[in-house]
Design a protein around this motif. Structure first.
Motif, mmCIF file in Angstrom:
data_model
loop_
_atom_site.group_PDB
_atom_site.id
_atom_site.type_symbol
_atom_site.label_atom_id
_atom_site.label_comp_id
_atom_site.label_asym_id
_atom_site.label_seq_id
_atom_site.Cartn_x
_atom_site.Cartn_y
_atom_site.Cartn_z
ATOM 1 N N ALA A 70 0.785 -1.219 -0.001
ATOM 2 C CA ALA A 70 -0.025 -0.047 -0.033
ATOM 3 C C ALA A 70 0.930 1.141 -0.082
ATOM 4 O O ALA A 70 0.366 2.410 0.001
ATOM 5 N N GLY A 71 1.916 1.190 0.028
ATOM 6 C CA GLY A 71 3.170 2.351 0.076
ATOM 7 C C GLY A 71 3.049 3.028 1.453
ATOM 8 O O GLY A 71 3.716 4.305 1.361
ATOM 9 N N VAL A 72 2.770 2.423 2.428
ATOM 10 C CA VAL A 72 2.720 2.828 3.663
ATOM 11 C C VAL A 72 3.962 2.653 4.609
ATOM 12 O O VAL A 72 4.635 3.302 5.165
ATOM 13 N N TYR A 73 4.401 1.152 4.246
ATOM 14 C CA TYR A 73 5.556 0.907 5.117
ATOM 15 C C TYR A 73 6.870 1.536 5.183
ATOM 16 O O TYR A 73 7.605 2.038 5.900
ATOM 17 N N SER A 74 7.186 2.015 3.752
ATOM 18 C CA SER A 74 8.525 2.750 3.476
ATOM 19 C C SER A 74 8.130 4.248 3.220
ATOM 20 O O SER A 74 9.044 4.592 2.119
ATOM 21 N N ALA A 75 6.992 4.890 3.444
ATOM 22 C CA ALA A 75 6.709 6.046 3.115
ATOM 23 C C ALA A 75 7.765 7.106 3.488
ATOM 24 O O ALA A 75 7.958 8.096 2.956
ATOM 25 N N HIS A 76 8.728 6.706 4.398
ATOM 26 C CA HIS A 76 9.726 7.759 4.776
ATOM 27 C C HIS A 76 11.073 7.726 3.878
ATOM 28 O O HIS A 76 11.879 8.580 3.941
ATOM 29 N N LEU A 77 11.223 6.677 3.063
ATOM 30 C CA LEU A 77 12.332 6.519 1.968
ATOM 31 C C LEU A 77 12.184 7.416 0.874
ATOM 32 O O LEU A 77 10.913 7.379 0.524
ATOM 33 N N PRO A 78 13.190 7.588 0.084
ATOM 34 C CA PRO A 78 13.078 8.449 -0.995
ATOM 35 C C PRO A 78 12.392 7.718 -2.215
ATOM 36 O O PRO A 78 12.617 6.253 -2.302
ATOM 37 N N GLU A 79 12.019 8.389 -3.278
ATOM 38 C CA GLU A 79 11.080 7.408 -4.123
ATOM 39 C C GLU A 79 12.258 6.741 -5.177
ATOM 40 O O GLU A 79 12.089 5.882 -5.623
#
Ligand SMILES: Cc1cc2nc3c(=O)[nH]c(=O)nc-3n(C[C@H](O)[C@H](O)[C@H](O)COP(=O)(O)OP(=O)(O)OC[C@H]3O[C@@H](n4cnc5c(N)ncnc54)[C@H](O)[C@@H]3O)c2cc1C
Length: 429
Positions: free
Chosen positions: A75-84
């Protein structure tokens, strides 16, 4: 309490560009977390069921956490903190505080697995090489693998330069020897990220990071030791050993000699992560207390009718507001010059991050202590979330660099440095 009925709802007001990700968190909690918490209620609320026979986190809980991590990764939540560039969400620290407090606002069941923590997609991955992407980076970012971070040793905690673990070049390989203590996720990690001294006496260039597949090397130079019985009974923290373990050059993260800078960058991340975690958990505790004191009848009136109780709750609110406001202020300052993980960082920023950690650790501890007091005997019972969060709050003041070490760093960056040999450059600040 839902966001609509919470007395905080007017104060939280996350920016509108976070609407989608916060909606994803709500959906994930409803569809992935809550049903698993309900199915595993007996394990989550009874410490004898929480651990297996060896005192380690029960495999059913590990499995549930892994399923939640995977869903949050998709869902794109787990690593929301990392850059694209790493397939993360690219959120800055200020935005991440809003996401974190939403996740932790659900309490301390399985919900923390929605976001990467020290066992997941940490910013150390930014220093991985192309050949490490498929095996390590991508599965960690997507929540399909977990990691451990091996820095501390029984004789080397606050001061990195006391470290004894050595990496020695042998032909084209490296030979790793030593032991690490207090390691989170020691027994279940798929991947290990380990700091060792590779060039003794070279100052901050003395250290190098190594990364390897734990299952590939298990009993081939790598082994786990005992599980620590922590005060919050996590069954998750233990020892690891390297017995002349041979690793290829390709196991290095970053470059040889870059380990110290990568370590400090990732400690910064761990400390900044306190912000949303402590804000969310404090909010949860205040809401639990409001509910309790309005419904608990003593001598014919609600407990909350007593001014002494009201003031305790007012103090909890003040702690929450102060720590959260400071965190948002620090996060804005960090986000402004560009991505927080870019190196090197200015000294005044390090000072602010230290202040953020101390402020959150200590405010949350006071909030948790008052929450327990307000709940009376119920708060002492180990099967309540109030009690669990009190234990966690006490623990938070130690890992990630203790609160004393943060204060020492603050003082040093303000010019109060007297002993050059024990300067800020050597501590796990
Ligand atoms: C639950 C848990 C999980 C952990 N997970 C990990 C992990 O995954 N990976 C990892 O590498 N480590 C991990 N740690 C280790 C953690 O980072 C260390 O415990 C911490 O850095 C403190 O080191 P120490 O325990 O050796 O304490 P010490 O360094 O021995 O410090 C003892 C006391 O002295 C104080 N002190 C030290 N230096 C100074 C100074 N200069 N001035 C004033 N006071 C000082 C400290 O604040 C502390 O109160 C974990 C610890 C815990 C409890």
């Amino acid at each position: 309490m839902s966001d609509q009925t919470s007395p905080f709802s007017n104060e939280l007001r996350p920016p509108s560009h976070l609407a989608d990700i916060l909606a994803s968190v709500e959906r994930l909690y409803r569809d992935e977390v809550a049903p698993r918490e309900a199915a595993l209620r007996h394990r989550l609320s009874d410490e004898r069921e929480y651990l297996d026979r060896d005192g380690k986190l029960h495999p059913e809980l590990i499995q549930a956490r892994r399923e939640i991590m995977r869903a949050a990764g998709d869902a794109g939540v787990y690593s929301a903190h990392l850059p694209e560039t790493l397939d993360g969400g690219g959120l800055g620290r200020e935005d991440m505080i809003c996401v974190e407090e939403k996740v932790y606002g659900y309490g301390c069941g399985l919900n923390p697995a929605l976001l990467s923590w020290s066992e997941g997609a940490t910013p150390r991955l930014l220093y991985c090489h192309d050949h490490q992407r498929e095996q390590f980076v991508e599965p960690l970012v997507k929540g399909r693998k977990t990691s451990l971070h091996g820095v501390t040793e029984s004789g080397a905690g606050s001061n990195l330069f006391d470290m004894q673990t050595r990496g020695v070049r042998k032909g084209g390989d490296w030979v790793l020897s030593g032991a690490k203590a207090y390691i989170t996720n020691a027994f279940d990690a798929d991947v290990a990220q380990v700091l060792a001294i590779t060039e003794p006496g070279a100052g901050r260039r003395s250290f190098t990071y190594f990364m390897f597949d734990t299952r590939e090397y298990l009993n081939k130079g790598y082994r786990t030791g005992r599980v620590y019985q922590t005060m919050f009974g996590d069954g998750y923290t233990g020892e690891i050993f390297f017995d002349d373990m041979v690793l290829p050059e390709s196991a290095i993260i970053g470059e040889p000699g870059q380990g110290f800078d990568i370590a400090v960058m990732s400690f910064n991340y761990t400390r900044m992560r306190r912000a949303g975690m402590c804000a969310g958990w404090s909010q949860y505790l205040i809401e639990q207390c409001l509910d309790r004191v309005q419904n608990r009848q003593i001598a014919g009136q609600p407990l909350g009718a007593n001014q002494g109780i009201q003031w305790m709750i007012a103090d909890m609110y003040i702690d929450w507001l102060q720590a959260r406001s400071l965190s948002l202020e620090v996060a804005r300052a960090i986000d402004t010059p560009g991505p927080w993980y870019a190196l090197p960082r200015p000294k005044d920023e390090i000072r602010k991050i230290c202040a953020l950690k101390v402020s959150n650790d200590e405010s949350f501890y006071r909030v948790a202590d008052r929450a327990l007091q307000i709940h009376g005997g119920l708060g002492v019972m180990r099967d309540t979330q109030i009690n669990k969060l009190f234990q966690i709050a006490r623990n938070l003041r130690i890992p990630g660099g203790t609160d004393e070490v943060q204060r020492t760093t603050i003082a040093e960056t303000l010019g109060l440095r007297f002993d050059q040999s024990k300067s800020v450059a050597t501590r796990k600040a």
